[in-house]
Design a protein around this motif. Structure first.
Motif, short mmCIF file in Angstrom:
data_model
loop_
_atom_site.label_atom_id
_atom_site.label_comp_id
_atom_site.label_asym_id
_atom_site.label_seq_id
_atom_site.Cartn_x
_atom_site.Cartn_y
_atom_site.Cartn_z
N MET A 89 0.83 -1.20 0.00
CA MET A 89 0.00 0.00 0.00
C MET A 89 0.87 1.26 0.00
N ASN A 90 2.04 1.17 0.62
CA ASN A 90 2.93 2.34 0.64
C ASN A 90 3.35 2.75 -0.76
N GLU A 91 3.62 1.77 -1.61
CA GLU A 91 4.01 2.09 -2.99
C GLU A 91 2.86 2.74 -3.75
N VAL A 92 1.65 2.23 -3.54
CA VAL A 92 0.47 2.82 -4.19
C VAL A 92 0.30 4.27 -3.78
N MET A 93 0.38 4.53 -2.47
CA MET A 93 0.23 5.91 -2.00
C MET A 93 1.34 6.81 -2.53
N ALA A 94 2.55 6.31 -2.55
CA ALA A 94 3.67 7.11 -3.07
C ALA A 94 3.44 7.45 -4.54
N ARG A 95 2.97 6.50 -5.31
CA ARG A 95 2.71 6.74 -6.74
C ARG A 95 1.55 7.72 -6.93
N LEU A 96 0.50 7.58 -6.14
CA LEU A 96 -0.64 8.52 -6.23
C LEU A 96 -0.19 9.95 -5.89
N ARG A 97 0.55 10.09 -4.82
CA ARG A 97 1.04 11.42 -4.42
C ARG A 97 1.95 12.01 -5.48
N GLN A 98 2.85 11.19 -6.02
CA GLN A 98 3.78 11.67 -7.04
C GLN A 98 3.03 12.12 -8.29
N PHE A 99 2.08 11.33 -8.73
CA PHE A 99 1.27 11.68 -9.89
C PHE A 99 0.56 13.02 -9.66
N ARG A 100 -0.05 13.15 -8.49
CA ARG A 100 -0.76 14.39 -8.14
C ARG A 100 0.19 15.56 -8.05
N ASP A 101 1.30 15.38 -7.36
CA ASP A 101 2.22 16.48 -7.12
C ASP A 101 2.96 16.91 -8.38
N ASP A 102 3.29 15.96 -9.25
CA ASP A 102 3.94 16.31 -10.52
C ASP A 102 3.08 17.26 -11.35
N ARG A 103 1.79 17.17 -11.17
CA ARG A 103 0.85 17.99 -11.94
C ARG A 103 0.33 19.20 -11.16
N ASP A 104 0.81 19.36 -9.92
CA ASP A 104 0.36 20.45 -9.04
C ASP A 104 -1.15 20.40 -8.84
N TRP A 105 -1.66 19.22 -8.59
CA TRP A 105 -3.10 19.03 -8.40
C TRP A 105 -3.53 18.99 -6.94
N LYS A 106 -2.57 19.00 -6.02
CA LYS A 106 -2.95 18.95 -4.61
C LYS A 106 -3.87 20.12 -4.27
#
Length: 106
Positions: free
Chosen positions: A1-18
């Protein structure tokens, strides 16, 4: 689950969607994606639904649920286990086995 969350956060943050991922909008997105999942079954038997599309929509639902939990720093495993324990009280096997009745009507 840690890898999934890291990938979701990275995807979001790379696009400045937070900036768009507040609890209200995450909840709305989750609901919309759940409706898209439901649409795959509309006017069909469960067997007629396209499994690949179900996979995609279910992944969207799970992703938004995880992002919402992440926003509130919730422990996914704990909240699901706690909910199961609550449901075990509301739906004891002796009353609920084999029934689809709501707990208030058991």
């Amino acid at each position: 689950m840690n890898e999934v969350m890291a990938r979701l956060r990275q995807f979001r943050d790379d696009r400045d969607w937070k900036q768009f991922h507040n609890p209200k909008d995450l909840s709305m997105a989750l609901s919309i994606e759940a409706a898209e999942l439901l649409e795959l079954f509309l006017w069909k038997s469960p067997e007629q639904a396209d499994t690949n599309k179900v996979k995609e929509e279910l992944a969207d639902v799970i992703a938004y649920a995880l992002l919402l939990a992440d926003h509130y720093d919730l422990d996914i495993e704990k909240i699901v286990i706690d909910k199961i324990a609550l449901n075990e009280q509301k739906y004891p096997v002796s009353k609920a086995k084999g029934k689809a009745t709501k707990y208030t009507e058991l």
